[in-house]
Motif scaffolding. Structure first.
Motif, PDB file in Angstrom:
ATOM      1  N   LYS A  49       0.819  -1.203   0.000  1.00  0.00           N
ATOM      2  CA  LYS A  49       0.000   0.000   0.000  1.00  0.00           C
ATOM      3  C   LYS A  49       0.856   1.257   0.000  1.00  0.00           C
ATOM      4  N   GLN A  83      -9.538  -5.807   1.841  1.00  0.00           N
ATOM      5  CA  GLN A  83      -8.688  -5.126   0.860  1.00  0.00           C
ATOM      6  C   GLN A  83      -8.887  -5.701  -0.539  1.00  0.00           C
ATOM      7  N   GLU A  84      -9.012  -7.013  -0.629  1.00  0.00           N
ATOM      8  CA  GLU A  84      -9.222  -7.633  -1.933  1.00  0.00           C
ATOM      9  C   GLU A  84     -10.560  -7.223  -2.534  1.00  0.00           C
ATOM     10  N   ASN A 103     -12.120  -4.378  -2.020  1.00  0.00           N
ATOM     11  CA  ASN A 103     -11.963  -3.006  -2.509  1.00  0.00           C
ATOM     12  C   ASN A 103     -11.254  -2.983  -3.854  1.00  0.00           C
ATOM     13  N   TYR A 104     -10.202  -3.792  -3.952  1.00  0.00           N
ATOM     14  CA  TYR A 104      -9.460  -3.853  -5.211  1.00  0.00           C
ATOM     15  C   TYR A 104     -10.351  -4.393  -6.337  1.00  0.00           C
ATOM     16  N   ALA A 130     -11.250  -2.971 -10.014  1.00  0.00           N
ATOM     17  CA  ALA A 130     -10.914  -3.751 -11.209  1.00  0.00           C
ATOM     18  C   ALA A 130     -12.133  -3.962 -12.093  1.00  0.00           C
ATOM     19  N   ARG A 152      -4.142  -9.568  -5.909  1.00  0.00           N
ATOM     20  CA  ARG A 152      -2.752  -9.183  -6.153  1.00  0.00           C
ATOM     21  C   ARG A 152      -1.729 -10.066  -5.450  1.00  0.00           C
ATOM     22  N   LEU A 187      -5.461   1.625 -12.615  1.00  0.00           N
ATOM     23  CA  LEU A 187      -5.820   0.699 -11.541  1.00  0.00           C
ATOM     24  C   LEU A 187      -4.668   0.500 -10.570  1.00  0.00           C
ATOM     25  N   ALA A 235      -2.143  -1.645 -10.949  1.00  0.00           N
ATOM     26  CA  ALA A 235      -1.938  -3.090 -10.820  1.00  0.00           C
ATOM     27  C   ALA A 235      -1.007  -3.545 -11.930  1.00  0.00           C
TER      28      ALA A 235
END
Length: 322
Positions: A8, A172-173, A175-176, A180, A256, A309, A311
């Protein structure tokens, strides 16, 4: 400090491998476009074969990249809404609407696949080259109940799988994945709109239209840089190639921390982009310049989306190993 915190707080930077991807895409693309400027007709005459099994397989089933990205995006958003909304009415309404959007994309994907498949079967039965009637999938030549029943089955299976998958993701995943999914929808919209508008502006005849077996008429060749206006001919740039390269976006739906599936889907996306592009020239549906420009445009669009993004195609494992 935890690995998640390091990810982060670490500034996002384009990796050397990603730079190489962009440089290679642009350099090879420009070289291919230069070649096509002088030899587009010769390339098609040399490799074109509408009986090509390879060309027909990719023509029939590789035009779904845009649909699949949207299906995944809508499924992800649907089950995120289901798990995160506390209000019952909003929960059911949002999830139902998003699943309805996913269902619509499944129907659209099946329309293409079934139309191409039934056209190919018809051609084989009547001694016509397999790819001839497949060049446009707009004709409804399949049983409509078949498409709807398959769509329902696929939606139920996907929804069950995504519901379970999303339920095991961390905060967190989730939110990601929200970002995405939204970026994926935007990328598909920009890609399809751009390619669609260019098709109308260029109005270019396809290679097989130079000798139209079905209608006994001949088209006329124009170079890729010549705009013909809306002639109802849609060779430039290639829509199938656009969808092939959009498969590359699927890697960004992978959490991620899952490096293995990031690698697998990146390789899969690159393979689908390249093979679909070649298959379109092979089957005579597009000129080399058609697939080259589409590859450049969409490859760069996916790369830009990944920067927004923040990523990587494959995350740097060393960040988590310290």
């Amino acid at each position: 400090m935890s690995s998640a915190a390091k990810l982060k707080t670490s500034p996002f930077r384009t990796t050397k491998t990603e730079y190489k991807f962009v440089y290679t895409l642009v350099l090879v693309g420009l070289a291919s476009l230069t070649l096509a400027t002088f030899f587009d007709p010769l390339v098609s005459q040399t490799v074109m074969n509408q009986n090509s099994i390879f060309g027909n397989i990719f023509q029939n089933y590789a035009d779904q990249g845009a649909n699949i990205v949207l299906i995944v995006a809508f499924e992800v958003l649907a089950w995120l809404a289901w798990q995160q909304m506390s209000d019952t009415f909003s929960r059911y309404l949002s999830t139902g609407a998003l699943l309805g959007m996913a269902f619509n994309q499944i129907l659209a994907a099946l329309q293409d696949m079934l139309s191409y498949t039934f056209s190919m079967i018809h051609n084989l039965q009547h001694g016509i080259p397999m790819g001839v009637a497949n060049n446009t999938a707009a004709v409804q030549n399949y049983p409509e109940p078949l498409r709807w029943s398959l769509a329902v089955v696929i939606l139920v299976i996907l929804s069950f799988a995504f519901q379970r998958w999303i339920s095991h993701r961390s905060f967190q995943e989730k939110n990601y994945l929200t970002l995405a999914a939204l970026a994926g929808i935007a990328t598909v919209f920009v890609a399809t709109s751009t390619v669609g508008e260019m098709k109308l502006l260029w109005g270019r005849y396809r290679p097989y239209e130079m000798t139209d077996i079905l209608h006994g008429s001949l088209g006329h060749f124009t170079p890729w840089y010549h705009l013909n206006g809306n002639t109802h001919h849609n060779s430039f740039p290639s829509g199938h190639t656009m969808s092939g390269w959009l498969f590359l976006y699927l890697t960004f739906f992978v959490p991620r921390s899952n490096y293995l599936w990031q690698k697998r889907l990146t390789i899969f996306g690159l393979a689908m982009g390249l093979l679909t592009a070649f298959s379109r020239v092979r089957i005579g549906a597009h000129w080399l310049s058609d697939v080259t420009v589409s590859s450049l445009l969409v490859g760069l669009m996916v790369f830009i989306a990944s920067r927004i993004l923040q990523a990587h195609f494959v995350e740097n494992q060393s960040i988590n190993n310290h």
